[in-house]
Design an enzyme around this catalytic site. Structure first.
Site, PDB file in Angstrom:
ATOM      1  N   LYS A   1       0.838  -1.212   0.000  1.00  0.00           N
ATOM      2  CA  LYS A   1       0.000   0.000   0.000  1.00  0.00           C
ATOM      3  C   LYS A   1       0.867   1.255   0.000  1.00  0.00           C
ATOM      4  O   LYS A   1       0.655   2.165  -0.798  1.00  0.00           O
ATOM      5  CB  LYS A   1      -0.930   0.020   1.233  1.00  0.00           C
ATOM      6  CG  LYS A   1      -1.886  -1.153   1.317  1.00  0.00           C
ATOM      7  CD  LYS A   1      -2.805  -1.048   2.525  1.00  0.00           C
ATOM      8  CE  LYS A   1      -2.089  -1.049   3.866  1.00  0.00           C
ATOM      9  NZ  LYS A   1      -1.344  -2.299   4.157  1.00  0.00           N
TER      10      LYS A   1
ATOM     11  N   ARG B   1      -9.413   1.450   8.942  1.00  0.00           N
ATOM     12  CA  ARG B   1      -9.165   0.025   9.162  1.00  0.00           C
ATOM     13  C   ARG B   1     -10.313  -0.649   9.912  1.00  0.00           C
ATOM     14  O   ARG B   1     -10.280  -1.872  10.081  1.00  0.00           O
ATOM     15  CB  ARG B   1      -7.892  -0.151   9.990  1.00  0.00           C
ATOM     16  CG  ARG B   1      -6.610  -0.363   9.186  1.00  0.00           C
ATOM     17  CD  ARG B   1      -5.455  -0.301  10.166  1.00  0.00           C
ATOM     18  NE  ARG B   1      -4.332  -1.089   9.811  1.00  0.00           N
ATOM     19  CZ  ARG B   1      -3.150  -0.574   9.411  1.00  0.00           C
ATOM     20  NH1 ARG B   1      -3.014   0.715   9.236  1.00  0.00           N
ATOM     21  NH2 ARG B   1      -2.143  -1.371   9.186  1.00  0.00           N
TER      22      ARG B   1
ATOM     23  N   ARG C   1      11.587  -6.027   4.746  1.00  0.00           N
ATOM     24  CA  ARG C   1      11.306  -4.587   4.654  1.00  0.00           C
ATOM     25  C   ARG C   1      12.307  -3.781   5.489  1.00  0.00           C
ATOM     26  O   ARG C   1      12.659  -4.164   6.594  1.00  0.00           O
ATOM     27  CB  ARG C   1       9.886  -4.289   5.150  1.00  0.00           C
ATOM     28  CG  ARG C   1       9.592  -2.797   5.204  1.00  0.00           C
ATOM     29  CD  ARG C   1       8.137  -2.455   5.135  1.00  0.00           C
ATOM     30  NE  ARG C   1       7.360  -2.915   6.275  1.00  0.00           N
ATOM     31  CZ  ARG C   1       6.034  -2.735   6.387  1.00  0.00           C
ATOM     32  NH1 ARG C   1       5.357  -2.136   5.424  1.00  0.00           N
ATOM     33  NH2 ARG C   1       5.398  -3.192   7.445  1.00  0.00           N
TER      34      ARG C   1
ATOM     35  N   ARG D   1      11.476  -2.341  11.043  1.00  0.00           N
ATOM     36  CA  ARG D   1      10.372  -2.015  11.944  1.00  0.00           C
ATOM     37  C   ARG D   1      10.227  -3.110  13.001  1.00  0.00           C
ATOM     38  O   ARG D   1      10.189  -4.287  12.664  1.00  0.00           O
ATOM     39  CB  ARG D   1       9.060  -1.905  11.144  1.00  0.00           C
ATOM     40  CG  ARG D   1       8.831  -0.526  10.587  1.00  0.00           C
ATOM     41  CD  ARG D   1       7.640  -0.474   9.679  1.00  0.00           C
ATOM     42  NE  ARG D   1       6.403  -0.978  10.261  1.00  0.00           N
ATOM     43  CZ  ARG D   1       5.213  -0.852   9.687  1.00  0.00           C
ATOM     44  NH1 ARG D   1       5.112  -0.239   8.518  1.00  0.00           N
ATOM     45  NH2 ARG D   1       4.136  -1.327  10.250  1.00  0.00           N
TER      46      ARG D   1
HETATM   47  P1  ADP Z   1       2.235  -1.821   3.237  1.00  0.00           P
HETATM   48  O1  ADP Z   1       2.262  -0.314   3.190  1.00  0.00           O
HETATM   49  O2  ADP Z   1       1.008  -2.386   2.578  1.00  0.00           O
HETATM   50  O3  ADP Z   1       2.462  -2.380   4.600  1.00  0.00           O
HETATM   51  P2  ADP Z   1       4.806  -1.642   1.834  1.00  0.00           P
HETATM   52  O4  ADP Z   1       4.537  -0.731   0.689  1.00  0.00           O
HETATM   53  O5  ADP Z   1       5.593  -1.094   2.988  1.00  0.00           O
HETATM   54  O6  ADP Z   1       3.439  -2.344   2.333  1.00  0.00           O
HETATM   55  O7  ADP Z   1       5.554  -2.927   1.246  1.00  0.00           O
HETATM   56  C1  ADP Z   1       5.964  -4.000   2.116  1.00  0.00           C
HETATM   57  C2  ADP Z   1       7.347  -4.486   1.691  1.00  0.00           C
HETATM   58  O8  ADP Z   1       7.256  -5.109   0.411  1.00  0.00           O
HETATM   59  C3  ADP Z   1       8.410  -3.389   1.548  1.00  0.00           C
HETATM   60  O9  ADP Z   1       9.644  -3.945   1.917  1.00  0.00           O
HETATM   61  C4  ADP Z   1       8.376  -3.055   0.052  1.00  0.00           C
HETATM   62  O10 ADP Z   1       9.642  -2.576  -0.393  1.00  0.00           O
HETATM   63  C5  ADP Z   1       8.066  -4.417  -0.550  1.00  0.00           C
HETATM   64  N1  ADP Z   1       7.255  -4.358  -1.771  1.00  0.00           N
HETATM   65  C6  ADP Z   1       6.243  -3.504  -2.055  1.00  0.00           C
HETATM   66  N2  ADP Z   1       5.705  -3.792  -3.264  1.00  0.00           N
HETATM   67  C7  ADP Z   1       6.387  -4.874  -3.738  1.00  0.00           C
HETATM   68  C8  ADP Z   1       6.321  -5.663  -4.928  1.00  0.00           C
HETATM   69  N3  ADP Z   1       5.408  -5.401  -5.891  1.00  0.00           N
HETATM   70  N4  ADP Z   1       7.177  -6.695  -5.064  1.00  0.00           N
HETATM   71  C9  ADP Z   1       8.087  -6.972  -4.094  1.00  0.00           C
HETATM   72  N5  ADP Z   1       8.209  -6.276  -2.961  1.00  0.00           N
HETATM   73  C10 ADP Z   1       7.374  -5.235  -2.768  1.00  0.00           C
HETATM   74  P1  AMP Z   2       1.079   0.386   9.168  1.00  0.00           P
HETATM   75  O1  AMP Z   2       2.268   1.292   9.044  1.00  0.00           O
HETATM   76  O2  AMP Z   2      -0.075   0.818   8.337  1.00  0.00           O
HETATM   77  O3  AMP Z   2       1.458  -1.067   8.950  1.00  0.00           O
HETATM   78  O4  AMP Z   2       0.589   0.520  10.677  1.00  0.00           O
HETATM   79  C1  AMP Z   2       1.431   0.152  11.750  1.00  0.00           C
HETATM   80  C2  AMP Z   2       0.620  -0.003  13.031  1.00  0.00           C
HETATM   81  O5  AMP Z   2       0.029   1.257  13.408  1.00  0.00           O
HETATM   82  C3  AMP Z   2      -0.558  -0.967  12.950  1.00  0.00           C
HETATM   83  O6  AMP Z   2      -0.185  -2.320  13.173  1.00  0.00           O
HETATM   84  C4  AMP Z   2      -1.460  -0.436  14.077  1.00  0.00           C
HETATM   85  O7  AMP Z   2      -0.966  -0.793  15.362  1.00  0.00           O
HETATM   86  C5  AMP Z   2      -1.271   1.070  13.949  1.00  0.00           C
HETATM   87  N1  AMP Z   2      -2.244   1.667  13.004  1.00  0.00           N
HETATM   88  C6  AMP Z   2      -1.976   2.274  11.810  1.00  0.00           C
HETATM   89  N2  AMP Z   2      -3.103   2.714  11.230  1.00  0.00           N
HETATM   90  C7  AMP Z   2      -4.121   2.359  12.050  1.00  0.00           C
HETATM   91  C8  AMP Z   2      -5.531   2.501  11.997  1.00  0.00           C
HETATM   92  N3  AMP Z   2      -6.146   3.097  10.951  1.00  0.00           N
HETATM   93  N4  AMP Z   2      -6.274   2.010  13.022  1.00  0.00           N
HETATM   94  C9  AMP Z   2      -5.690   1.414  14.065  1.00  0.00           C
HETATM   95  N5  AMP Z   2      -4.360   1.225  14.179  1.00  0.00           N
HETATM   96  C10 AMP Z   2      -3.575   1.704  13.191  1.00  0.00           C
END
Ligand code: ADP
Ligand code: AMP
Length: 216
Positions: free
Chosen positions: A13, A88, A127, A160
């Site tokens: 995302k 969410r 990541r 993270r």
């Molecule tokens: P989210 O915001 O949904 O948690 P991220 O955008 O942070 O996901 O992506 C999660 C991990 O996967 C990161 O390490 C990112 O670099 C990697 N990633 C994102 N899109 C792809 C893809 N299409 N193929 C491989 N790795 C990806």
């Molecule tokens: P994310 O970076 O989106 O993966 O979010 C990291 C963490 O932040 C999640 O696992 C939750 O603990 C908290 N968080 C982020 N967005 C929300 C949301 N909309 N509602 C509740 N918790 C959230």
């Protein structure tokens, strides 16, 4: 354009939302990034939120709704935004609907990124995050040019704490329990566009752009 991205943790995302926002010239607003800024600076909200985030649980609705509403009120979001990680829960979605109705600014589309859990686990285990600009990298799939440093600002990348395997499992369960219901909510509203999130970042980006052209 007012868009939002839905999908499990690690679906990509942030990666995709950031690109779309840059292309459209609107802010990328990620609730997780907003929370991590508070955690990093040690505000009372950050201290409270960290307890939930470290376990992989959602922070309470009232806290996150207040935080995101304040961000949406900033001037740069007046002409549009790409939301990522919010809403969410049903309560958050209703609150966003209320906010958008009050401002006479309906959503243009909701992108649902579909990625199976084995791919998610692999993505999250590799990541790395820039703590300054919050850009995500992947050690194998999307590495920075210089080993462990952010391409944009040179900050040393971090892992993270909630990407640790046990917490990832918990986060995936919480997503299924609390967030999957929102897919039907936005489908019923005629806003949901499904995008296959498996494949290279560029490939997925192309699908997102096509989906926006066709569906929003
Ligand atoms: P989210 O915001 O949904 O948690 P991220 O955008 O942070 O996901 O992506 C999660 C991990 O996967 C990161 O390490 C990112 O670099 C990697 N990633 C994102 N899109 C792809 C893809 N299409 N193929 C491989 N790795 C990806
Ligand atoms: P994310 O970076 O989106 O993966 O979010 C990291 C963490 O932040 C999640 O696992 C939750 O603990 C908290 N968080 C982020 N967005 C929300 C949301 N909309 N509602 C509740 N918790 C959230």
């Amino acid at each position: 354009m007012r868009l939002l991205f839905l999908g499990p943790p690690g679906a990509g995302k942030g990666t995709q939302a950031r690109r779309v926002a840059d292309r459209l010239g609107v802010p990328h607003i990620a609730s997780g990034d907003l929370l991590r800024e508070h955690v990093a600076t040690g505000t009372p909200l950050g201290v409270e939120a960290k307890r939930y985030m470290d376990r992989g649980d959602y922070v309470p609705d009232d806290l996150i709704i207040e935080l995101v509403s304040q961000r949406l009120d900033e001037p740069d979001a007046a002409s549009g935004f790409v939301l990522d990680g919010f809403p969410r829960t049903q309560a958050q979605a209703r609150s966003l609907d209320g906010y958008l109705a009050d401002h006479a600014t309906p959503l243009d589309g909701v992108i649902r990124l579909v990625v199976p859990s084995d791919v998610i686990v692999e993505r999250l285990s590799g990541r790395r995050l820039c703590p300054t600009c919050q850009r995500a990298y992947h050690i194998a799939y999307d590495p920075p040019d210089d080993d462990e440093l952010c391409d944009d600002d040179g900050t040393r990348l971090i892992t993270r704490p909630d990407d640790e395997a046990d917490v990832v499992r918990r986060r995936l369960c919480v997503y299924e329990e609390a967030t999957e219901g929102l897919l039907a909510y936005y489908e019923d509203a005629g806003l949901l566009v499904r995008v296959d999130g498996v494949g290279e970042v560029e490939e997925v980006a192309k699908r997102v752009d096509e989906a926006l052209g066709a569906g929003a």
